[in-house]
Scaffold this active site. Sequence first.
Site, PDB file in Angstrom:
ATOM      1  N   GLU A 200      31.020 -29.681  -0.562  1.00  0.00           N
ATOM      2  CA  GLU A 200      31.678 -30.921  -0.160  1.00  0.00           C
ATOM      3  C   GLU A 200      32.060 -30.900   1.306  1.00  0.00           C
ATOM      4  O   GLU A 200      32.051 -29.846   1.950  1.00  0.00           O
ATOM      5  CB  GLU A 200      32.883 -31.224  -1.067  1.00  0.00           C
ATOM      6  CG  GLU A 200      33.968 -30.197  -1.023  1.00  0.00           C
ATOM      7  CD  GLU A 200      35.062 -30.464  -2.060  1.00  0.00           C
ATOM      8  OE1 GLU A 200      34.781 -31.033  -3.139  1.00  0.00           O
ATOM      9  OE2 GLU A 200      36.213 -30.086  -1.789  1.00  0.00           O
ATOM     10  N   HIS A 235      43.761 -20.123   1.427  1.00  0.00           N
ATOM     11  CA  HIS A 235      43.620 -21.310   0.582  1.00  0.00           C
ATOM     12  C   HIS A 235      44.516 -21.250  -0.649  1.00  0.00           C
ATOM     13  O   HIS A 235      44.236 -21.891  -1.659  1.00  0.00           O
ATOM     14  CB  HIS A 235      42.160 -21.528   0.157  1.00  0.00           C
ATOM     15  CG  HIS A 235      41.248 -21.847   1.295  1.00  0.00           C
ATOM     16  ND1 HIS A 235      41.428 -22.945   2.102  1.00  0.00           N
ATOM     17  CD2 HIS A 235      40.173 -21.204   1.786  1.00  0.00           C
ATOM     18  CE1 HIS A 235      40.484 -22.974   3.030  1.00  0.00           C
ATOM     19  NE2 HIS A 235      39.709 -21.916   2.871  1.00  0.00           N
ATOM     20  N   ARG A 291      47.854 -27.365 -17.043  1.00  0.00           N
ATOM     21  CA  ARG A 291      48.923 -26.442 -17.435  1.00  0.00           C
ATOM     22  C   ARG A 291      50.134 -26.724 -16.567  1.00  0.00           C
ATOM     23  O   ARG A 291      50.083 -27.555 -15.674  1.00  0.00           O
ATOM     24  CB  ARG A 291      48.473 -25.005 -17.190  1.00  0.00           C
ATOM     25  CG  ARG A 291      48.002 -24.844 -15.742  1.00  0.00           C
ATOM     26  CD  ARG A 291      47.744 -23.436 -15.330  1.00  0.00           C
ATOM     27  NE  ARG A 291      46.937 -23.349 -14.141  1.00  0.00           N
ATOM     28  CZ  ARG A 291      47.397 -23.414 -12.890  1.00  0.00           C
ATOM     29  NH1 ARG A 291      48.682 -23.575 -12.675  1.00  0.00           N
ATOM     30  NH2 ARG A 291      46.586 -23.321 -11.867  1.00  0.00           N
TER      31      ARG A 291
HETATM   32  P1  ADP Z   1      41.082 -23.024  -6.118  1.00  0.00           P
HETATM   33  O1  ADP Z   1      40.963 -23.684  -7.452  1.00  0.00           O
HETATM   34  O2  ADP Z   1      40.119 -21.872  -5.935  1.00  0.00           O
HETATM   35  O3  ADP Z   1      42.485 -22.682  -5.708  1.00  0.00           O
HETATM   36  P2  ADP Z   1      40.972 -25.615  -4.814  1.00  0.00           P
HETATM   37  O4  ADP Z   1      39.818 -26.489  -5.052  1.00  0.00           O
HETATM   38  O5  ADP Z   1      42.232 -25.916  -5.554  1.00  0.00           O
HETATM   39  O6  ADP Z   1      40.528 -24.094  -5.055  1.00  0.00           O
HETATM   40  O7  ADP Z   1      41.275 -25.571  -3.265  1.00  0.00           O
HETATM   41  C1  ADP Z   1      42.233 -24.695  -2.732  1.00  0.00           C
HETATM   42  C2  ADP Z   1      42.602 -25.118  -1.318  1.00  0.00           C
HETATM   43  O8  ADP Z   1      41.453 -25.125  -0.493  1.00  0.00           O
HETATM   44  C3  ADP Z   1      43.178 -26.507  -1.196  1.00  0.00           C
HETATM   45  O9  ADP Z   1      44.547 -26.556  -1.457  1.00  0.00           O
HETATM   46  C4  ADP Z   1      42.852 -26.840   0.245  1.00  0.00           C
HETATM   47  O10 ADP Z   1      43.788 -26.239   1.114  1.00  0.00           O
HETATM   48  C5  ADP Z   1      41.526 -26.175   0.466  1.00  0.00           C
HETATM   49  N1  ADP Z   1      40.420 -27.136   0.257  1.00  0.00           N
HETATM   50  C6  ADP Z   1      39.807 -27.440  -0.895  1.00  0.00           C
HETATM   51  N2  ADP Z   1      38.851 -28.372  -0.709  1.00  0.00           N
HETATM   52  C7  ADP Z   1      38.846 -28.661   0.604  1.00  0.00           C
HETATM   53  C8  ADP Z   1      38.065 -29.541   1.446  1.00  0.00           C
HETATM   54  N3  ADP Z   1      37.101 -30.301   0.957  1.00  0.00           N
HETATM   55  N4  ADP Z   1      38.361 -29.562   2.762  1.00  0.00           N
HETATM   56  C9  ADP Z   1      39.334 -28.781   3.283  1.00  0.00           C
HETATM   57  N5  ADP Z   1      40.086 -27.931   2.558  1.00  0.00           N
HETATM   58  C10 ADP Z   1      39.849 -27.866   1.240  1.00  0.00           C
END
Ligand code: ADP
Length: 647
Positions: A200, A235, A291
């Site tokens: 993405e 992240h 959850r």
């Molecule tokens: P996980 O489930 O591995 O924790 P997430 O999809 O919840 O991963 O994403 C974790 C973090 O990564 C988000 O809180 C954000 O900070 C960053 N992130 C996720 N997607 C994007 C994106 N498209 N662009 C920029 N940062 C992103």
Amino acid sequence: MFRKILIANRGEIACRIIRTAQRMGIATVAVYSDADAGAMHVAMADEAIRIGTAAPRGSYLRIDAILDAARKTGAQAIHPGYGFLAENATFAEACADASLVFIGPPASAIRAMGGKSEAKALMAQAGVPLVPGYHAAAQDLPTLQAAANDIGYPVLIKASAGGGGKGMRVVTSAADFPQALAGAQREAASSFGDDRVLVEKYLTRPRHIEIQVFADSHGHCVHLFERDCSIQRRHQKIIEEAPAPGMTSELRAAMGNAAVAAAQAVGYVGAGTVEFIVEDGQFHFMEMNTRLQVEHPVTEMITGLDLVEWQLRVAAGQPLPLTQSDLAINGHAIEIRLCAEDPARDFLPSVGLLQHLSLPADIRVDAGVRTGDRISPDYDPMIAKLIVHGPDRASALRKMASALRRAEIVGVATNLALLRAIIAHNDFAAGDFDTGFIARHPDLIAAHAPPPDAAIAASVLTILAMRAVRNSVPNDPNSPWGHSSGWRMNLPTTQTVTIQSGETNFAVHAQADGALTWDGKTCRAALANGRVTLDGVSVPVTMVGLTVLLAGAVFPFTEIDPLLPPETSAAAGTKVTAPIPGRVTNIAVTVGDAVVRGQLLAVMEAMKMEISLTAGRDGVVASIHATVGEMVAEGTEIVKLADLLQP
Ligand code: ADP
């Protein structure tokens, strides 16, 4: 309502669930691994059952053992907490098959939201806005590379089955894509047994804002406003707050409605969180966590509700206690996650004994450990969450700053100083931040500060007091052999104490009259009644062995025996060792390989984190001492390097 529930979890979340159950008059059953026999959640519950070995696979992930424990104790329902089996649809079904209530959503909703790709496809159908991206089935390089080129760089590759930031790679150019993809797929396969990814648009300055939703089995669904979780490292969240700074009522309503639509699209029941990423006033769905979340307390503080109580009521078949129009935001709440990790070493988890843990008593503290407990390599390195509430954000920030000044932890490295620095930062206070805040402010992670004079004095005075006790002659207070004043014929009575802090040694000369001299300065010092006094000014101090705690800052010292020879450094960098206990997941070199400084040698996994072991110098791989899959103790040699022979 249930008479008795079992909590299939450990640590702070198990303790937090038990507290609500106790308040509601519900009996509780704890389960525990061999590492947790003396843990706080076991002590708090009415009954406790051992379910296996320390490693989660042998205990907290064992569906059979947990169901057995429920049967044996007559528990009627199981609360999974977060992590472990909380988002495991098979577990939810197994509970139902055993006539136990799973305190969570239906298995079908867990499955629908379980894969990031599938969830996104579903959300697109439900009209929930997504980050532009590719989340279809085909996984070959040309398809994914073409998708990335279409989206435009930078892009983010994510593991479809992902969580915990694993299998995520930011790619800034088409040329880097193939290698990044291979890395993401490898990590996804090893972490989740599933190498599928999605691609993405990578937003460069986004905020992570999520909506708490709640649905009952009578067709009602509400949202409990947002949480801003943008302060992240790797992240992963470390500070969360509610409401989000700068949030408008229009955006809140739009995101709330989208979150409710997302929940309804999968027939949701119970507590859930819909995570969005927000940039330039536009919000995009990331995923739904089916959850209770770690950061749910900030929502509780601004709504005055107990979300675990709501979970129990909904699981028992009751309707939601409130409707959307009954819900309102009161004030501002902030939570910090205090973790056993070293920000200066790329947030490497730290394991060990909590020699001293003292957290403020006048705010909400959700902890699962006490002084004397171990931070174990088998589990998450979170020590506690501190949560404050105030009438507005500025007052909540002040309360948090005060709480962090009073938090004391000795025994493991922690992120306490980093949290303090963030809370004190002007941009953070102004609400001017995004998910890249920590990465963009390396100054937040201070090199370990040199110890102040008061700390040096306190440590030296402790050593002198210990010498006095050791030297005292029990039955003869007047014996010259029992004096530790350092008396020497024809010489002033001084003793020298050499202590080390980090890389620095301090040789301190102590006179019998209480004067201490080092580095060319002299001061009068005393240590008594929990205070250290330096030239007449006294401050509170906590001593844990030779470690000095001053205003919450930790200054460890060791005493140096000046007669010992200095350590040789000839062998520096030849031994590459495990920095913490964990499992070796990859060996990237073979014996005889020439390597350069910084090159990846092996990968370990510990405490839900991947740790790369790299070469500290140029050389050649002389030997390899571990195999993939092996559990290794801290300090185990993994690879030995030798000098590269010149041809
Ligand atoms: P996980 O489930 O591995 O924790 P997430 O999809 O919840 O991963 O994403 C974790 C973090 O990564 C988000 O809180 C954000 O900070 C960053 N992130 C996720 N997607 C994007 C994106 N498209 N662009 C920029 N940062 C992103």
